[in-house]
Design a protein around this motif. Structure first.
Motif, short mmCIF file in Angstrom:
data_model
loop_
_atom_site.label_atom_id
_atom_site.label_comp_id
_atom_site.label_asym_id
_atom_site.label_seq_id
_atom_site.Cartn_x
_atom_site.Cartn_y
_atom_site.Cartn_z
N LYS A 4 16.21 39.02 9.27
CA LYS A 4 15.88 38.15 10.40
C LYS A 4 14.89 38.86 11.32
CE LYS A 4 20.47 36.13 10.35
NZ LYS A 4 21.74 36.04 11.05
N ASP A 5 14.04 38.11 11.96
CA ASP A 5 13.09 38.72 12.88
C ASP A 5 13.80 39.18 14.16
OD1 ASP A 5 13.41 36.30 14.24
OD2 ASP A 5 11.27 36.07 14.64
N PHE A 10 17.92 39.19 18.41
CA PHE A 10 18.18 39.35 19.84
C PHE A 10 18.91 38.13 20.40
CE2 PHE A 10 16.76 38.93 24.33
CZ PHE A 10 17.38 40.08 24.84
N ALA A 11 18.45 36.94 20.04
CA ALA A 11 19.09 35.71 20.51
C ALA A 11 20.55 35.65 20.04
CB ALA A 11 18.33 34.49 20.02
N ALA A 75 13.69 47.56 23.77
CA ALA A 75 14.82 47.08 24.59
C ALA A 75 15.66 46.07 23.80
CB ALA A 75 14.31 46.45 25.88
N LYS A 76 15.00 45.19 23.06
CA LYS A 76 15.74 44.23 22.23
C LYS A 76 16.55 44.96 21.17
CE LYS A 76 12.66 40.30 22.90
NZ LYS A 76 11.75 39.33 22.30
N GLU A 77 15.95 45.94 20.51
CA GLU A 77 16.65 46.70 19.48
C GLU A 77 17.86 47.43 20.06
OE1 GLU A 77 16.36 46.65 16.31
OE2 GLU A 77 14.31 46.03 15.87
N GLN A 78 17.69 48.04 21.23
CA GLN A 78 18.80 48.76 21.86
C GLN A 78 19.92 47.81 22.25
OE1 GLN A 78 19.27 52.07 22.38
NE2 GLN A 78 17.42 52.54 21.26
N TYR A 79 19.57 46.66 22.76
CA TYR A 79 20.56 45.64 23.14
C TYR A 79 21.35 45.21 21.91
CZ TYR A 79 22.46 41.46 25.40
OH TYR A 79 23.30 40.50 25.92
#
Length: 91
Positions: A4-5, A10-11, A75-79
């Motif tokens: 998945k992208d 993230f969503a 930031a998205k990856e860390q979240y």
């Protein structure tokens, strides 16, 4: 299997996080999630000194400023990583 992208992952992580209760998460984890979410959705923090000083908001802003040097993608990856580790602990 197709990976998945980043935006989709993230969503999905945000959706999982929205179902978690604040009481179930330590405050430091809540602050990290907040900071990564803000960096991922708004970009670099802009500190704004206001008359409505609130200690809680000061902690949140400080957490965001501390990670403001990373990219939106990071930031998205860390979240996502934090959410995944929390989900793994529940299993």
């Amino acid at each position: 299997m197709i990976e998945k992208d980043l935006d989709t992952r993230f969503a999905e992580a945000v959706e999982i996080a929205s179902k978690m209760t604040q009481a179930s998460l330590p405050q430091d984890v809540q602050l990290r999630l907040y900071a990564f979410y803000k960096q991922a959705t708004f970009g670099t923090a802009k500190y704004n000194l206001s008359d409505n000083f609130d200690l809680r908001n000061a902690f949140k802003t400080n957490a965001w400023i501390q990670i403001s040097h990373i990219s939106i993608e990071e930031a998205k990856e860390q979240y996502i990583e934090i959410i995944n580790s929390l989900v793994d602990k529940i299993k």
